[in-house]
Write a protein that holds these residues in place. Structure first.
Motif, short mmCIF file in Angstrom:
data_model
loop_
_atom_site.label_atom_id
_atom_site.label_comp_id
_atom_site.label_asym_id
_atom_site.label_seq_id
_atom_site.Cartn_x
_atom_site.Cartn_y
_atom_site.Cartn_z
N PHE A 30 0.85 -1.19 0.00
CA PHE A 30 0.00 0.00 0.00
C PHE A 30 0.88 1.24 0.00
O PHE A 30 1.65 1.47 0.95
CB PHE A 30 -0.90 0.02 1.24
CG PHE A 30 -1.96 -1.04 1.25
CD1 PHE A 30 -3.19 -0.85 0.62
CD2 PHE A 30 -1.73 -2.26 1.88
CE1 PHE A 30 -4.16 -1.83 0.64
CE2 PHE A 30 -2.70 -3.25 1.91
CZ PHE A 30 -3.92 -3.03 1.28
N LEU A 31 0.77 2.03 -1.07
CA LEU A 31 1.54 3.27 -1.13
C LEU A 31 0.75 4.41 -0.50
O LEU A 31 -0.48 4.38 -0.44
CB LEU A 31 1.90 3.61 -2.58
CG LEU A 31 2.77 2.58 -3.32
CD1 LEU A 31 3.27 3.17 -4.63
CD2 LEU A 31 3.94 2.11 -2.48
N GLN A 32 1.49 5.40 -0.02
CA GLN A 32 0.89 6.55 0.65
C GLN A 32 0.65 7.66 -0.37
O GLN A 32 1.54 8.00 -1.14
CB GLN A 32 1.84 7.03 1.75
CG GLN A 32 1.36 8.21 2.56
CD GLN A 32 0.22 7.85 3.49
OE1 GLN A 32 0.20 6.77 4.06
NE2 GLN A 32 -0.74 8.74 3.63
N ASN A 43 -9.28 3.17 2.99
CA ASN A 43 -7.93 3.50 3.50
C ASN A 43 -7.73 5.02 3.51
O ASN A 43 -6.79 5.53 2.90
CB ASN A 43 -6.85 2.86 2.62
CG ASN A 43 -6.92 1.35 2.59
OD1 ASN A 43 -7.12 0.71 3.61
ND2 ASN A 43 -6.79 0.76 1.42
N PRO A 44 -8.61 5.78 4.21
CA PRO A 44 -8.50 7.25 4.14
C PRO A 44 -7.18 7.78 4.69
O PRO A 44 -6.75 8.87 4.33
CB PRO A 44 -9.69 7.74 4.98
CG PRO A 44 -10.00 6.60 5.91
CD PRO A 44 -9.69 5.36 5.11
N GLU A 45 -6.54 6.98 5.54
CA GLU A 45 -5.25 7.41 6.11
C GLU A 45 -4.14 7.39 5.07
O GLU A 45 -3.05 7.94 5.31
CB GLU A 45 -4.88 6.55 7.33
CG GLU A 45 -4.41 5.13 7.04
CD GLU A 45 -5.48 4.12 6.66
OE1 GLU A 45 -5.17 2.92 6.66
OE2 GLU A 45 -6.63 4.52 6.34
N THR A 46 -4.39 6.80 3.90
CA THR A 46 -3.36 6.78 2.85
C THR A 46 -3.52 7.93 1.87
O THR A 46 -2.76 8.05 0.92
CB THR A 46 -3.42 5.46 2.04
OG1 THR A 46 -4.64 5.42 1.28
CG2 THR A 46 -3.32 4.24 2.92
N ARG A 47 -4.51 8.80 2.08
CA ARG A 47 -4.76 9.89 1.11
C ARG A 47 -3.65 10.93 1.08
O ARG A 47 -3.29 11.45 0.03
CB ARG A 47 -6.07 10.59 1.46
CG ARG A 47 -7.31 9.79 1.16
CD ARG A 47 -8.51 10.52 1.74
NE ARG A 47 -9.75 10.08 1.13
CZ ARG A 47 -10.91 10.68 1.34
NH1 ARG A 47 -10.97 11.73 2.14
NH2 ARG A 47 -12.00 10.23 0.75
N CYS A 48 -3.17 11.28 2.26
CA CYS A 48 -2.22 12.40 2.38
C CYS A 48 -0.94 12.11 1.60
O CYS A 48 -0.36 11.02 1.70
CB CYS A 48 -1.90 12.61 3.86
SG CYS A 48 -0.82 13.99 4.15
N GLU A 221 -14.04 3.03 10.81
CA GLU A 221 -13.40 3.51 12.06
C GLU A 221 -12.12 4.29 11.76
O GLU A 221 -11.69 5.12 12.57
CB GLU A 221 -13.12 2.34 13.01
CG GLU A 221 -11.98 1.42 12.63
CD GLU A 221 -12.27 0.50 11.44
OE1 GLU A 221 -11.30 -0.06 10.88
OE2 GLU A 221 -13.44 0.34 11.07
N LYS A 222 -11.53 4.06 10.59
CA LYS A 222 -10.32 4.82 10.22
C LYS A 222 -10.64 6.29 10.01
O LYS A 222 -9.80 7.16 10.25
CB LYS A 222 -9.69 4.23 8.95
CG LYS A 222 -9.17 2.82 9.09
CD LYS A 222 -8.60 2.36 7.76
CE LYS A 222 -8.15 0.92 7.78
NZ LYS A 222 -7.67 0.50 6.46
#
Length: 262
Positions: A30-32, A43-48, A221-222
């Protein structure tokens, strides 16, 4: 001149045994960073978007990924297994992706991208020569609906379709599947499914199948974790029987369709 200088990628995580994201057993990277803002993102934490050269906590080199693949290659090689790169949006890091795929190929592993079709021909030409499988998530066919779901302009969504046609025209050895998230009364209407089938038929010979992903609430929950309200809070998980009906409709329209199951 030394050419084996590791390139850093902005990486969120690496799973070593996935059986849902391409053939065989696969490493799942999973790339950021992502250019879209999909309402159902799991995977909303990977958006930034994070620069790996400035943030060592996300920085991983292609060499490091190669070492992990080397370690597990005996499990990954059978049945066309290999590595799938997801995100985030993998095509936002084409130089890193190209080198990771190059290392996978040297280990006789297959390569797959799970993408929403970001980029342009210059980016695609860096990655596609090393790519065996593309799983392209189209979101929707109606441009107003797709913009609503993805949070980006029509142009970005048209580009995803151009990406599919570019594979069809220039990379005929790639196997292209279309991922389709089923949202009740949004992406499961007759109009949407018929438009999807018509588009899929334009993609011969590279198109293999539509992969139907019934909407689920895993990952909600993320959103809480990153302090953002979840846009689809009132939407129930997609009914399995309805998903089977959509699958049958696609098959009746002459398009191979499979149901994604975790």
């Amino acid at each position: 001149a030394k050419t084996d200088i590791p390139v850093l990628g902005s990486v969120h995580s690496l799973e070593t045994f996935s059986s849902n994201d391409g053939p065989g057993i696969r490493a799942l990277l999973f790339l950021q960073g992502c250019s879209k803002r999909c309402q159902y993102c799991s995977n909303p934490e990977t958006r930034c978007i994070v620069d790996p050269y400035k943030c060592p906590e996300v920085a991983v080199s292609d060499k490091q990924i190669g070492k992990v693949l080397e370690k597990y290659k005996q499990f990954l090689q059978p049945n066309n297994g290999g590595i799938t790169v997801s995100g985030g949006e993998p095509l936002m890091q084409p130089d890193f992706l190209r080198l990771v795929f190059g290392r996978a190929k040297k280990l006789s592993l297959t390569t797959a991208i799970d993408t929403a079709g970001h980029g342009n021909k210059e980016i695609w030409d860096k990655v596609l020569p090393q790519t065996d499988y593309v799983m392209l998530c189209l979101k929707a066919m109606d441009l107003e609906l797709v913009s609503l779901i993805s949070g980006v302009s029509n142009a970005a969504n048209i580009r995803a379709r151009d990406f599919a046609k570019y594979i069809r025209d220039d990379y005929k050895d790639i196997k292209l599947s279309l991922r389709w998230v089923l949202l009740k009364n949004m992406t499961d209407t007759d109009e949407e499914i018929e438009a999807l089938a018509a588009f899929a038929k334009q993609l011969s010979p590279v198109f293999t199948h539509v992969e139907l992903l019934p909407y689920h609430t895993l990952g909600t929950e993320k959103w809480e974790m990153i302090g953002v309200d979840y846009p689809l809070e009132n939407m129930d998980p997609y009914n399995y029987d309805d998903a089977v009906r959509v699958q049958n409709k696609l098959r009746q329209l002459g398009v191979k369709a499979e149901l994604y199951s975790k």
